[in-house]
Design a protein around this motif. Structure first.
Motif, PDB file in Angstrom:
ATOM      1  N   GLY A  12       0.815  -1.196   0.000  1.00 57.10           N
ATOM      2  CA  GLY A  12       0.000   0.000   0.000  1.00 57.10           C
ATOM      3  C   GLY A  12       0.854   1.253   0.000  1.00 57.10           C
ATOM      4  O   GLY A  12       2.033   1.224   0.353  1.00 57.10           O
ATOM      5  N   SER A  58      -0.879   4.346   1.096  1.00 56.44           N
ATOM      6  CA  SER A  58      -2.169   4.941   1.401  1.00 56.44           C
ATOM      7  C   SER A  58      -2.056   6.399   1.821  1.00 56.44           C
ATOM      8  O   SER A  58      -1.089   6.799   2.470  1.00 56.44           O
ATOM      9  CB  SER A  58      -2.859   4.143   2.500  1.00 56.44           C
ATOM     10  N   LEU A  74      -1.252  -1.148   5.817  1.00 56.21           N
ATOM     11  CA  LEU A  74      -2.363  -0.206   5.761  1.00 56.21           C
ATOM     12  C   LEU A  74      -1.964   1.228   6.096  1.00 56.21           C
ATOM     13  O   LEU A  74      -2.784   2.140   5.987  1.00 56.21           O
ATOM     14  CB  LEU A  74      -3.441  -0.640   6.759  1.00 56.21           C
ATOM     15  N   ALA A 115      -1.090   4.972   6.487  1.00 51.80           N
ATOM     16  CA  ALA A 115      -1.293   6.150   5.637  1.00 51.80           C
ATOM     17  C   ALA A 115       0.014   6.923   5.596  1.00 51.80           C
ATOM     18  O   ALA A 115       0.239   7.857   6.364  1.00 51.80           O
ATOM     19  CB  ALA A 115      -2.425   7.006   6.192  1.00 51.80           C
ATOM     20  N   GLU A 165       6.201   1.777  -1.933  1.00 49.29           N
ATOM     21  CA  GLU A 165       6.069   1.414  -0.523  1.00 49.29           C
ATOM     22  C   GLU A 165       7.449   1.262   0.118  1.00 49.29           C
ATOM     23  O   GLU A 165       8.285   0.505  -0.357  1.00 49.29           O
ATOM     24  CB  GLU A 165       5.293   0.108  -0.400  1.00 49.29           C
ATOM     25  N   GLY A 221      -3.939   0.718  -3.966  1.00 49.90           N
ATOM     26  CA  GLY A 221      -5.286   1.084  -3.539  1.00 49.90           C
ATOM     27  C   GLY A 221      -5.731   0.231  -2.369  1.00 49.90           C
ATOM     28  O   GLY A 221      -6.790  -0.386  -2.415  1.00 49.90           O
ATOM     29  N   ALA A 249      -5.804   1.247   1.195  1.00 48.79           N
ATOM     30  CA  ALA A 249      -6.603   1.950   2.194  1.00 48.79           C
ATOM     31  C   ALA A 249      -6.465   3.452   2.005  1.00 48.79           C
ATOM     32  O   ALA A 249      -5.615   3.928   1.239  1.00 48.79           O
ATOM     33  CB  ALA A 249      -6.167   1.552   3.604  1.00 48.79           C
ATOM     34  N   ALA A 250      -7.301   4.191   2.705  1.00 42.03           N
ATOM     35  CA  ALA A 250      -7.209   5.650   2.745  1.00 42.03           C
ATOM     36  C   ALA A 250      -7.836   6.119   4.051  1.00 42.03           C
ATOM     37  O   ALA A 250      -8.764   5.486   4.566  1.00 42.03           O
ATOM     38  CB  ALA A 250      -7.929   6.285   1.556  1.00 42.03           C
ATOM     39  N   ALA A 259      -9.696   2.508  -2.998  1.00 43.24           N
ATOM     40  CA  ALA A 259      -9.156   1.853  -1.810  1.00 43.24           C
ATOM     41  C   ALA A 259     -10.091   0.736  -1.377  1.00 43.24           C
ATOM     42  O   ALA A 259     -11.312   0.832  -1.551  1.00 43.24           O
ATOM     43  CB  ALA A 259      -8.997   2.860  -0.658  1.00 43.24           C
ATOM     44  N   GLY A 303      -7.392  -5.143  -1.256  1.00 38.29           N
ATOM     45  CA  GLY A 303      -6.959  -3.948  -1.954  1.00 38.29           C
ATOM     46  C   GLY A 303      -7.386  -3.902  -3.404  1.00 38.29           C
ATOM     47  O   GLY A 303      -7.770  -4.908  -4.004  1.00 38.29           O
ATOM     48  N   SER A 333      -2.679  -3.425  -5.026  1.00 36.68           N
ATOM     49  CA  SER A 333      -2.742  -3.754  -3.604  1.00 36.68           C
ATOM     50  C   SER A 333      -3.427  -5.087  -3.335  1.00 36.68           C
ATOM     51  O   SER A 333      -3.554  -5.477  -2.173  1.00 36.68           O
ATOM     52  CB  SER A 333      -3.465  -2.647  -2.833  1.00 36.68           C
TER      53      SER A 333
END
Length: 486
Positions: free
Chosen positions: A258, A260, A289, A291, A383, A410, A412-413, A432, A451, A455
């Motif tokens: 991710g 994110s 996950l 951000a 990443e 994609g 998480a957000a 996401a 994902g 993802s």
């Protein structure tokens, strides 16, 4: 080599678990603790021979386990959960010794969640059903048939919890399992084998094989008797697994990387937004996950950054066994080198380190926040999987969404805003698998997890897990036994 090693005062068997017995390999690999870089011990290093034996054991055990009633499968899964709960302290200290995550987190949340994984899927199994429906007088009945031996390949950042996200639903579904834990953190998988056997899980239903993916991965994922493959890890490894599985058209579930975003709008509660931001350093940034890209509205960016720096400065980095520690070590010297290489390339390209930007020593990386980063730069697009965050600004909602979606990932957000209508508008546009609004890492097993884009493929959780681990069948029955009443 000895059959057991001691990790954090706990004895752990270093051999594979195949067909209900311990099996040693002639070769070993060294397990190192990230806490101090010291050697924990030598672990049996699997080969294609052991991989084939594990699949054969799973295949042999499958018919009886698939025929086991739902109630009995659920009872055994609850017994495994009981065994986990009795050994929370042992599992916690072994996990911390092996992967460096905070001991207090393991004791209070992560390892108890392992038990919950088994209980949840045991209970979900007992209520798994689809309401019958009619088609021109015919009855449709949906059922979930066990698929067969399943290969589960799991990561090192939360080894036992992430393994049991897969093991529990696979066993509940009636499948047999070959679990391949990450070589950097194999120990709690071995303890899980002991716990499962003590709980009465029949021999061959759960098998654990240790070693390097490059040496045994293909033997597992290309095996014609494997009916499902679930993998959590990197995109390049997932591509190799997909190629390996393609020859047998083996269904895959892939939970991958991710990059994110955390979107902070000017109308957000800034204290909350900063709390969410600092939380991204959890587990030394080794959370898929996380951000890692802060996107902050221009009008509040300076104040957000000031508050973030103040709060981050209060974090304590050090020995994860200490109750006061907030950030522990990174998993392995190779990972630390990878993290630092990302940061140094970013700095050379013009990024500015607001905090951090360097190693603290051979095991720990300083919590880092980089600004002045271009959207197409490596540090924004790839990443890092370490305590490295970036900060960019936006001036409009449309720009925020564009920047948030502008990576190949994609997973998480996270969104911080005080405007409910804006939250609804923005979340509808974000690419996401999971979106958190004014919160982070709230994870319920009945919700779908996975994902989009690079993802991942598929979803885990609730009925989605059973849909993957089973062959979903629809039976259509004619009315009145098929008699023609003309």
């Amino acid at each position: 080599m000895p059959d057991n090693i001691v990790a954090g005062g706990v004895s752990v068997d270093t051999r594979h678990w195949i067909g209900g017995r311990r099996v040693a390999s002639s070769e070993t690999f060294t397990d190192v603790s990230p806490i101090d870089g010291g050697t924990i011990g030598e672990i049996s290093r699997g080969t294609a021979l052991e991989a084939a034996a594990a699949v054969a054991a799973a295949k042999a055990a499958f018919p009886a386990w698939a025929a086991t009633s739902r109630a009995e499968r659920a009872r055994i899964l609850h017994a495994i959960a009981d065994g986990v709960e009795k050994r929370i302290e042992e599992l916690s200290i072994v996990e911390t010794t092996d992967n460096g995550a905070l001991l207090r987190s393991h004791r209070r949340g992560v390892i108890p969640r392992v038990a919950h994984n088994f209980r949840f899927f045991a209970d979900w199994l007992l209520k798994l059903e689809h309401e019958d429906f009619e088609t021109r007088g015919h009855t449709n009945h949906v059922s979930w048939d066990p698929a067969g031996p399943s290969v589960l390949i799991t990561p090192w950042n939360a080894p036992l919890m992430l393994a049991t996200w897969k093991v529990a639903p696979a066993l509940a579904a009636g499948n047999t399992v070959v679990l391949k834990p990450a070589e950097w953190s194999p120990l709690t998988a071995s303890l899980l084998a002991d716990i499962a056997a003590e709980a009465g899980l029949p021999a061959g239903v759960l098998n654990v094989i240790q070693g390097y993916g490059s040496e045994i991965g293909d033997a597992l994922t290309s095996h014609p008797d494997v009916r499902r493959i679930s993998f959590t890890g990197s995109v390049p490894t997932a591509k190799r697994i997909a190629e390996s599985a393609a020859g047998n058209l083996t269904p895959l579930s892939l939970e991958l990387g991710g990059k994110s975003p955390l979107l902070v709008f000017a109308d957000a509660d800034l204290d909350l937004a900063v709390d969410l931001a600092v939380e991204q350093y959890d587990n030394a940034g080794q959370v898929c996950l996380a951000a890692t890209r802060f996107l902050v509205e221009e009008s509040v960016a300076e104040e957000f950054t000031r508050r973030f720096v103040e709060k981050a400065a209060r974090l304590t980095q050090g020995d994860p066994r200490d109750e006061t520690t907030d950030i522990g070590p990174n998993i392995h010297p190779r990972q630390l080198e990878k993290i630092d290489a990302f940061v140094q390339r970013a700095l050379a390209a013009g990024a500015r380190a607001v905090i951090g930007g360097h190693r603290k020593d051979t095991q720990y990386y300083a919590p880092t926040l980089l600004t002045d980063v271009a959207q197409d730069s490596e540090i924004v697009q790839e990443e890092v999987f370490g305590p490295v965050l970036t900060l960019q600004t936006f001036s409009t909602e449309e720009e925020a969404v564009r920047l948030a979606n502008d990576t190949r990932f994609g997973l998480a957000a996270t969104l911080a805003t005080g405007d409910a209508e804006r939250a609804e508008r923005v979340t509808e546009q974000l690419v996401a698998g999971t979106v958190w609004v004014n919160c982070f890492f709230v994870r319920d097993l009945q919700a779908p997890f996975g994902g989009s884009r690079h993802s991942g493929v598929g979803r885990e959780g609730g009925t989605w897990s059973f849909d993957f681990y089973c062959d979903v069948k629809n039976t259509v029955t004619a009315p009145n036994g098929g008699k023609n009443h003309g």
